[in-house]
Design a protein around this motif. Structure first.
Motif, PDB file in Angstrom:
ATOM      1  N   GLY A  21       0.652  -1.097  -0.129  1.00 27.59           N
ATOM      2  CA  GLY A  21      -0.167   0.064  -0.101  1.00 27.59           C
ATOM      3  C   GLY A  21       0.970   1.329  -0.099  1.00 27.59           C
ATOM      4  O   GLY A  21       0.187   2.282  -0.187  1.00 27.59           O
ATOM      5  N   ARG A  22       2.030   1.059   0.240  1.00 28.93           N
ATOM      6  CA  ARG A  22       3.144   2.347   0.058  1.00 28.93           C
ATOM      7  C   ARG A  22       3.982   2.158  -0.931  1.00 28.93           C
ATOM      8  O   ARG A  22       5.063   3.276  -0.804  1.00 28.93           O
ATOM      9  CB  ARG A  22       3.732   2.452   1.632  1.00 28.93           C
ATOM     10  CG  ARG A  22       2.850   2.836   2.857  1.00 28.93           C
ATOM     11  CD  ARG A  22       3.475   2.337   4.188  1.00 28.93           C
ATOM     12  NE  ARG A  22       2.621   2.896   5.292  1.00 28.93           N
ATOM     13  CZ  ARG A  22       1.626   2.635   5.729  1.00 28.93           C
ATOM     14  NH1 ARG A  22       0.962   1.533   4.886  1.00 28.93           N
ATOM     15  NH2 ARG A  22       0.865   3.032   6.443  1.00 28.93           N
ATOM     16  N   MET A  23       3.768   1.485  -1.931  1.00 25.85           N
ATOM     17  CA  MET A  23       4.739   1.415  -3.092  1.00 25.85           C
ATOM     18  C   MET A  23       4.385   2.702  -3.823  1.00 25.85           C
ATOM     19  O   MET A  23       3.245   3.116  -4.257  1.00 25.85           O
ATOM     20  CB  MET A  23       4.351   0.310  -3.979  1.00 25.85           C
ATOM     21  CG  MET A  23       5.326  -0.291  -4.652  1.00 25.85           C
ATOM     22  SD  MET A  23       6.864  -0.752  -3.982  1.00 25.85           S
ATOM     23  CE  MET A  23       6.374  -2.254  -2.995  1.00 25.85           C
ATOM     24  N   PRO A  24       5.472   3.583  -4.106  1.00 25.41           N
ATOM     25  CA  PRO A  24       5.300   4.733  -4.695  1.00 25.41           C
ATOM     26  C   PRO A  24       4.925   4.472  -6.511  1.00 25.41           C
ATOM     27  O   PRO A  24       5.046   3.532  -6.837  1.00 25.41           O
ATOM     28  CB  PRO A  24       6.825   5.393  -4.846  1.00 25.41           C
ATOM     29  CG  PRO A  24       7.665   4.770  -3.806  1.00 25.41           C
ATOM     30  CD  PRO A  24       6.848   3.162  -3.923  1.00 25.41           C
ATOM     31  N   ASP A  25       4.239   5.531  -6.758  1.00 21.49           N
ATOM     32  CA  ASP A  25       3.860   5.441  -8.341  1.00 21.49           C
ATOM     33  C   ASP A  25       5.049   5.007  -9.212  1.00 21.49           C
ATOM     34  O   ASP A  25       6.022   5.515  -9.115  1.00 21.49           O
ATOM     35  CB  ASP A  25       3.166   6.932  -8.708  1.00 21.49           C
ATOM     36  CG  ASP A  25       2.039   7.105  -8.122  1.00 21.49           C
ATOM     37  OD1 ASP A  25       1.367   6.204  -7.661  1.00 21.49           O
ATOM     38  OD2 ASP A  25       1.570   8.127  -8.109  1.00 21.49           O
ATOM     39  N   GLY A  26       4.951   4.061  -9.889  1.00 26.05           N
ATOM     40  CA  GLY A  26       6.186   3.947 -11.078  1.00 26.05           C
ATOM     41  C   GLY A  26       6.823   2.742 -10.522  1.00 26.05           C
ATOM     42  O   GLY A  26       7.803   2.280 -11.162  1.00 26.05           O
ATOM     43  N   TYR A  27       6.751   2.228  -9.337  1.00 21.47           N
ATOM     44  CA  TYR A  27       7.453   1.107  -8.671  1.00 21.47           C
ATOM     45  C   TYR A  27       6.474  -0.077  -8.761  1.00 21.47           C
ATOM     46  O   TYR A  27       5.507  -0.008  -8.138  1.00 21.47           O
ATOM     47  CB  TYR A  27       7.816   1.613  -7.383  1.00 21.47           C
ATOM     48  CG  TYR A  27       9.146   2.562  -7.330  1.00 21.47           C
ATOM     49  CD1 TYR A  27      10.394   2.321  -7.089  1.00 21.47           C
ATOM     50  CD2 TYR A  27       8.774   3.981  -7.834  1.00 21.47           C
ATOM     51  CE1 TYR A  27      11.428   3.008  -7.095  1.00 21.47           C
ATOM     52  CE2 TYR A  27       9.888   4.808  -7.592  1.00 21.47           C
ATOM     53  CZ  TYR A  27      11.229   4.492  -7.379  1.00 21.47           C
ATOM     54  OH  TYR A  27      12.301   5.510  -7.293  1.00 21.47           O
ATOM     55  N   ARG A  28       6.760  -0.986  -9.358  1.00 21.73           N
ATOM     56  CA  ARG A  28       5.921  -2.085  -9.738  1.00 21.73           C
ATOM     57  C   ARG A  28       6.572  -3.123  -8.830  1.00 21.73           C
ATOM     58  O   ARG A  28       7.639  -3.870  -9.081  1.00 21.73           O
ATOM     59  CB  ARG A  28       6.269  -2.597 -11.201  1.00 21.73           C
ATOM     60  CG  ARG A  28       5.394  -3.567 -11.673  1.00 21.73           C
ATOM     61  CD  ARG A  28       5.479  -3.707 -13.169  1.00 21.73           C
ATOM     62  NE  ARG A  28       6.842  -3.811 -13.685  1.00 21.73           N
ATOM     63  CZ  ARG A  28       7.220  -3.494 -14.816  1.00 21.73           C
ATOM     64  NH1 ARG A  28       6.155  -3.435 -15.891  1.00 21.73           N
ATOM     65  NH2 ARG A  28       8.352  -3.766 -15.460  1.00 21.73           N
ATOM     66  N   PRO A  29       5.717  -3.870  -7.842  1.00 19.47           N
ATOM     67  CA  PRO A  29       6.264  -4.974  -6.941  1.00 19.47           C
ATOM     68  C   PRO A  29       6.086  -6.097  -7.453  1.00 19.47           C
ATOM     69  O   PRO A  29       5.147  -6.551  -8.043  1.00 19.47           O
ATOM     70  CB  PRO A  29       5.258  -4.800  -5.559  1.00 19.47           C
ATOM     71  CG  PRO A  29       3.904  -4.101  -6.435  1.00 19.47           C
ATOM     72  CD  PRO A  29       4.430  -3.214  -7.346  1.00 19.47           C
ATOM     73  N   ILE A  30       7.389  -6.904  -7.141  1.00 27.01           N
ATOM     74  CA  ILE A  30       7.367  -8.347  -7.629  1.00 27.01           C
ATOM     75  C   ILE A  30       7.554  -9.311  -6.380  1.00 27.01           C
ATOM     76  O   ILE A  30       8.755  -9.135  -5.782  1.00 27.01           O
ATOM     77  CB  ILE A  30       8.381  -8.736  -8.685  1.00 27.01           C
ATOM     78  CG1 ILE A  30       8.373  -7.936  -9.757  1.00 27.01           C
ATOM     79  CG2 ILE A  30       8.575 -10.142  -8.899  1.00 27.01           C
ATOM     80  CD1 ILE A  30       9.313  -8.053 -10.959  1.00 27.01           C
ATOM     81  N   VAL A  31       6.581  -9.842  -5.933  1.00 28.92           N
ATOM     82  CA  VAL A  31       6.657 -10.686  -4.470  1.00 28.92           C
ATOM     83  C   VAL A  31       7.111 -12.017  -4.997  1.00 28.92           C
ATOM     84  O   VAL A  31       6.436 -12.902  -5.719  1.00 28.92           O
ATOM     85  CB  VAL A  31       5.440 -10.736  -3.753  1.00 28.92           C
ATOM     86  CG1 VAL A  31       5.362 -11.559  -2.624  1.00 28.92           C
ATOM     87  CG2 VAL A  31       4.972  -9.159  -3.236  1.00 28.92           C
ATOM     88  N   VAL A  32       8.195 -12.451  -4.430  1.00 30.21           N
ATOM     89  CA  VAL A  32       8.810 -13.782  -4.747  1.00 30.21           C
ATOM     90  C   VAL A  32       8.407 -14.573  -3.597  1.00 30.21           C
ATOM     91  O   VAL A  32       8.919 -14.653  -2.368  1.00 30.21           O
ATOM     92  CB  VAL A  32      10.241 -13.653  -5.021  1.00 30.21           C
ATOM     93  CG1 VAL A  32      10.776 -15.075  -5.435  1.00 30.21           C
ATOM     94  CG2 VAL A  32      10.573 -12.702  -6.025  1.00 30.21           C
ATOM     95  N   ASP A  33       7.470 -15.589  -3.693  1.00 27.73           N
ATOM     96  CA  ASP A  33       6.956 -16.597  -2.465  1.00 27.73           C
ATOM     97  C   ASP A  33       7.839 -17.490  -2.556  1.00 27.73           C
ATOM     98  O   ASP A  33       7.987 -18.329  -3.474  1.00 27.73           O
ATOM     99  CB  ASP A  33       5.566 -17.160  -2.906  1.00 27.73           C
ATOM    100  CG  ASP A  33       5.071 -17.764  -1.637  1.00 27.73           C
ATOM    101  OD1 ASP A  33       4.792 -17.087  -0.694  1.00 27.73           O
ATOM    102  OD2 ASP A  33       4.910 -18.872  -1.789  1.00 27.73           O
ATOM    103  N   ASN A  34       8.612 -17.622  -1.507  1.00 23.00           N
ATOM    104  CA  ASN A  34       9.470 -18.823  -1.277  1.00 23.00           C
ATOM    105  C   ASN A  34       9.216 -19.844  -0.340  1.00 23.00           C
ATOM    106  O   ASN A  34       9.852 -20.457   0.584  1.00 23.00           O
ATOM    107  CB  ASN A  34      10.819 -18.032  -0.588  1.00 23.00           C
ATOM    108  CG  ASN A  34      12.077 -18.816  -0.859  1.00 23.00           C
ATOM    109  OD1 ASN A  34      13.109 -18.691   0.059  1.00 23.00           O
ATOM    110  ND2 ASN A  34      12.327 -19.617  -1.892  1.00 23.00           N
ATOM    111  N   GLY A  35       7.963 -20.327  -0.676  1.00 27.30           N
ATOM    112  CA  GLY A  35       7.561 -21.697   0.000  1.00 27.30           C
ATOM    113  C   GLY A  35       6.600 -21.216   1.149  1.00 27.30           C
ATOM    114  O   GLY A  35       6.346 -21.961   2.365  1.00 27.30           O
ATOM    115  N   SER A  36       5.951 -19.827   1.522  1.00 29.83           N
ATOM    116  CA  SER A  36       5.054 -19.752   2.362  1.00 29.83           C
ATOM    117  C   SER A  36       4.086 -20.667   2.604  1.00 29.83           C
ATOM    118  O   SER A  36       3.417 -21.209   1.681  1.00 29.83           O
ATOM    119  CB  SER A  36       4.597 -18.368   2.191  1.00 29.83           C
ATOM    120  OG  SER A  36       5.480 -17.301   1.890  1.00 29.83           O
ATOM    121  N   THR A  37       3.613 -20.890   3.963  1.00 26.26           N
ATOM    122  CA  THR A  37       2.458 -21.792   4.311  1.00 26.26           C
ATOM    123  C   THR A  37       1.442 -21.081   4.687  1.00 26.26           C
ATOM    124  O   THR A  37       0.579 -21.569   5.074  1.00 26.26           O
ATOM    125  CB  THR A  37       2.905 -22.642   5.333  1.00 26.26           C
ATOM    126  OG1 THR A  37       3.577 -21.834   6.725  1.00 26.26           O
ATOM    127  CG2 THR A  37       4.291 -23.586   5.040  1.00 26.26           C
TER     128      THR A  37
END
Length: 221
Positions: A21-37
């Motif tokens: 929710g705080r990602m600035p405009d133009g900054y595109r999040p890539i969430v790399v899930d590393n085996g979350s349960t």
């Protein structure tokens, strides 16, 4: 320009809404899930982030999977645990965007009690001192918020897939003659329990990985 933000993620369901929710405009999040349960991947997708699944466990494995998935010219890395404020990403990326630096790290400044446990802070201080002596880079922190150009990072040929990945990045960048700098960023108490700095065992595991990387990349005498 668009900037891809790589967020390695292991069971960060509770923190992701605050972070994304705080990602600035133009900054595109890539969430790399590393085996979350937990529901990390589903939460990230529901909030509009691109989710990459990396089954090989390890901090470096997650970071590098995000780097391979990124398409923007400039990439940033940061933790997904709400200990760092995404609104400060432009502060870290500015020098790279302006052509004044090649790798910029966020030097963490604790803003609340408990944000940075003493054992973790002492270990970081020792490591930063060794890095300054080894590379000449004016670093006081091996900060997890950082920015660099994607193609150049790939050319470094990073191989560590554990906690040594951030250190290897700095060492190889210094060897390649990169201009390395740091800027101050706020460091906040993370949401949930840290896998590294929150426990002595986790810190010791990270230190062991970094010692191994330092030894493997030691300059020839």
């Amino acid at each position: 320009m668009t900037v891809d933000v790589i967020l390695p993620c292991l069971n960060e369901e509770a923190a992701l809404a605050w972070v994304l929710g705080r990602m600035p405009d133009g900054y595109r999040p890539i969430v790399v899930d590393n085996g979350s349960t937990d529901r990390s991947a589903a939460v990230a997708e529901s909030l509009g982030a691109r989710v990459v699944h990396e089954p090989v466990r390890g901090f470096g494995a997650a970071c590098h999977a995000g780097l391979l998935a990124a398409t923007a010219e400039l990439v940033c890395f940061m933790d997904a645990d709400a200990s760092l404020n995404p609104r400060q990403l432009p502060r870290v990326s500015a020098a790279v965007l302006d052509g004044d630096g090649d790798l910029v790290l966020g030097r963490r400044v604790p803003r609340a009690a408990g944000a940075w446990p003493l054992h973790a802070r002492l270990g970081n201080t020792v490591l930063a001192g060794a890095l300054r002596r080894r590379t000449g880079a004016p670093l006081r922190d091996l900060g997890p918020m950082r920015a660099a150009r994607r193609a150049a990072l790939l050319e470094l040929g990073l191989t560590d897939r554990r906690f040594g990945y951030p250190l290897e990045m700095v060492l190889r960048a210094a060897t390649a003659g990169w201009r390395i700098a740091e800027v101050e960023v706020d460091y906040l108490p993370r949401t949930g329990r840290s896998k590294v700095t929150g426990t002595l065992r986790g810190t010791l595991r990270a230190v062991a990985d970094m010692r191994r990387v330092m030894a493997e990349l030691r300059p020839p005498s």
